[in-house]
Design an enzyme around this catalytic site. Structure first.
Site, PDB file in Angstrom:
ATOM      1  N   ASP A 243       0.910  -1.136   0.000  1.00 52.94           N
ATOM      2  CA  ASP A 243       0.000   0.000   0.000  1.00 52.94           C
ATOM      3  C   ASP A 243       0.951   1.186   0.000  1.00 52.94           C
ATOM      4  OD1 ASP A 243      -1.437   2.293   1.010  1.00 52.94           O
ATOM      5  OD2 ASP A 243      -3.069   0.923   1.445  1.00 52.94           O
ATOM      6  N   HIS A 244       1.062   1.865  -1.130  1.00 52.56           N
ATOM      7  CA  HIS A 244       2.181   2.818  -1.239  1.00 52.56           C
ATOM      8  C   HIS A 244       2.074   3.978  -0.239  1.00 52.56           C
ATOM      9  CE1 HIS A 244      -0.454   5.212  -3.909  1.00 52.56           C
ATOM     10  NE2 HIS A 244       0.392   6.212  -3.720  1.00 52.56           N
TER      11      HIS A 244
ATOM     12  N   HIS B 233      -5.769   2.918   1.368  1.00 53.41           N
ATOM     13  CA  HIS B 233      -4.871   3.991   1.817  1.00 53.41           C
ATOM     14  C   HIS B 233      -5.404   4.739   3.048  1.00 53.41           C
ATOM     15  CE1 HIS B 233      -2.972   3.155  -1.898  1.00 53.41           C
ATOM     16  NE2 HIS B 233      -3.670   3.957  -2.669  1.00 53.41           N
TER      17      HIS B 233
END
Ligand code: BG6
Length: 488
Positions: free
Chosen positions: A179-180, A242
């Protein structure tokens, strides 16, 4: 760092070009790749090693955060890359791949540590995982790891199905779900700040904190992703992953040296303590929006339903604001407000912690107008952590005025999210990845919203492009006596 063979599925794709190669190059420059490192790129296209390397070189020139490329370093870096054609569904191709990897490992006397990075659509995950297992690619004496990107499922049921399927070939500790947002440097710095400062730790409770606001506003619209986005919307694209990850990371209380297991355990606890929504209550806590036409930076822009590729009359959500409550002894009574959307006035990703004002009545300020203290974590486009305090104005008689103290001003050339995450995956450190427990709990939490959207029992508010979203998102806070900070 241990010798590693990095096996990249989807090596000719967009994510690899924009994010993965530049990240690997920057790790190489910073001496953060294993001394013995080889990357085998896999794709359908019939490319030679030279063509592959040429493409990587171009991607580094186009997308690396480092402006000037060190040519001799780049040449040395490219030596580690080779390419193989692979048909994802063809087991024989995996057997050939295994042969190539093994002969290199034997020639160099390297431990068979293999990292499989799936930079491909989720519809291929199952076949790839199965074939890795079947071919013996994943059963050597060294370690194996699987790195995958969101989406992890489309709803609770499909997420469980995907996980069960991956679980046949990889153990949970071997799966690194990117999950950047968890790799964003200011989020990681914020955690360190909170973990290593008793002053801040002491404040991290409902005695001191009034509310938490998490914003991820974007100016971009649906872009060329209509086919994907019109089926997921802001809820699945941003919120379930996010935004809930940012909530968990803000709420967990960890101490210096907390490892992946502790973080996993604490995040799970937060998700379990998150008050569930009943379908009938969704409309009270959730604001669903879709952008209409408007102006961004003075330019007219289309409304969502006029964007190319969007279904006529689409009810898809491009904005969500939500109020969430964590029912545990630290957070009871502290609302968490989250919002994210497309075609908003400005790009801004930030977390704001608003502190209580216990002394408000006897405030030193003459008109009682002291602003609340705020801890602000700016993640994008600026990167900084600051604290808003009140101090005396220019003259003694003046009311107190807020000042901002930079605790951690962004230092310009911070590593990108993908650098942090790929480095951690190479080290086997799962702290900043999405673990299954929390992925499952996040889907479970959003499930009533998905259903309410489907039944259309939540109003869909149109907002003009170039604004901060529907007015109802402001009302969500105004009902509790708060407002979103930093909206111009
Ligand atoms: C992605 C979403 O995960 O995150 C995109 O699919 C979104 O729709 C992007 O634009 C936002 O990421 P960032 O890092 O630019 O805030």
């Amino acid at each position: 760092m241990e010798p590693t063979t990095f096996v990249l599925f989807g090596a000719t794709g967009d994510l690899a070009k924009r994010k993965i190669y530049p990240a690997l190059f920057n790790l190489f420059i910073d001496d953060k790749l294993p001394a013995s490192f080889a990357l085998i790129g896999l794709g359908r296209r019939d490319w030679s090693d030279d063509k592959f390397r040429g493409n990587i070189e171009q991607s580094i020139r186009d997308f690396s955060r480092r402006k000037a490329v060190n040519e001799s370093k780049l040449a040395a870096f490219l030596q580690a890359f080779s390419y193989s054609v692979l048909d994802i569904g063809n087991l024989e191709d995996y057997a050939k791949l295994l042969g190539r990897i093994e002969s290199r490992e034997q020639k160099l006397g390297l431990a068979p540590n293999r990292l499989f990075y799936l930079s491909v659509g989720p519809e291929y995950f199952e076949t790839i995982a199965e074939n890795i297992q079947e071919s013996g690619l994943g059963s050597a004496n060294g370690w194996k790891r699987l790195v995958i990107e969101k989406p992890f499922g489309h709803d609770l049921q499909t997420a469980r199905g995907l996980n069960a399927m991956l679980g046949k070939a990889f153990a949970e500790e071997e799966i690194f779900r990117i999950d950047h947002y968890l790799g964003k440097p200011m989020l990681q710095r914020f955690k360190v700040l909170q973990q290593s400062n008793p002053i801040i730790q002491t404040l991290w409770t409902n005695r001191s904190i009034a509310n938490v606001q998490i914003t991820a506003n974007e100016t971009v619209g649906v872009e060329e992703r209509a086919g994907y986005y019109d089926h997921v919307g802001a809820l699945r694209d941003m919120f379930q992953n996010h935004m809930l990850q940012l909530l968990m990371m803000t709420a967990i209380r960890t101490s210096t040296g907390s490892d992946a297991e502790v973080v996993r355990f604490k995040k799970k606890h937060i998700m379990e303590a998150l008050e569930p929504l009943q379908k009938a209550d969704v409309a009270n806590s959730i604001v669903r929006g879709q952008y209409g036409s408007g102006y961004l930076q003075g330019q007219p822009v289309n409304g969502y339903t006029s964007e190319p590729g969007i279904a006529e009359g689409s009810m898809n959500d491009t904005f969500i604001a939500a109020k969430l409550s964590i029912d545990d002894s630290f957070w009871r009574g502290v609302p968490f407000y989250i919002r994210t959307g497309k075609r908003l006035k400005e790009k801004s990703t930030r977390i704001v912690i608003e502190f209580k004002e216990p002394l408000k009545q006897s405030s030193v300020s003459e008109d009682g107008a002291a602003e609340p203290n705020l801890l602000v974590i700016e993640m994008s486009p600026g990167e900084s952590i600051s604290l808003q305090l009140n101090t005396m104005g220019a003259s003694v008689k003046e009311a107190s005025k807020p000042i901002c103290i930079d605790i951690d001003p962004g230092q310009g050339d911070l590593p990108e999210a993908y650098e942090n995450l790929i480095h951690d995956a190479l080290l086997g450190d799962g702290t900043y990845f999405a673990h299954w427990d929390e992925v499952e709990a996040s889907w479970a939490w959003v499930q009533p919203i998905l259903e309410a959207y489907e039944e259309n029992s939540v109003p869909l508010h149109t907002y003009a492009a170039g604004t901060y979203g529907p007015a109802e998102a402001d009302e969500l806070l105004a009902r509790d006596g708060y407002h979103w900070w930093f909206d111009a």
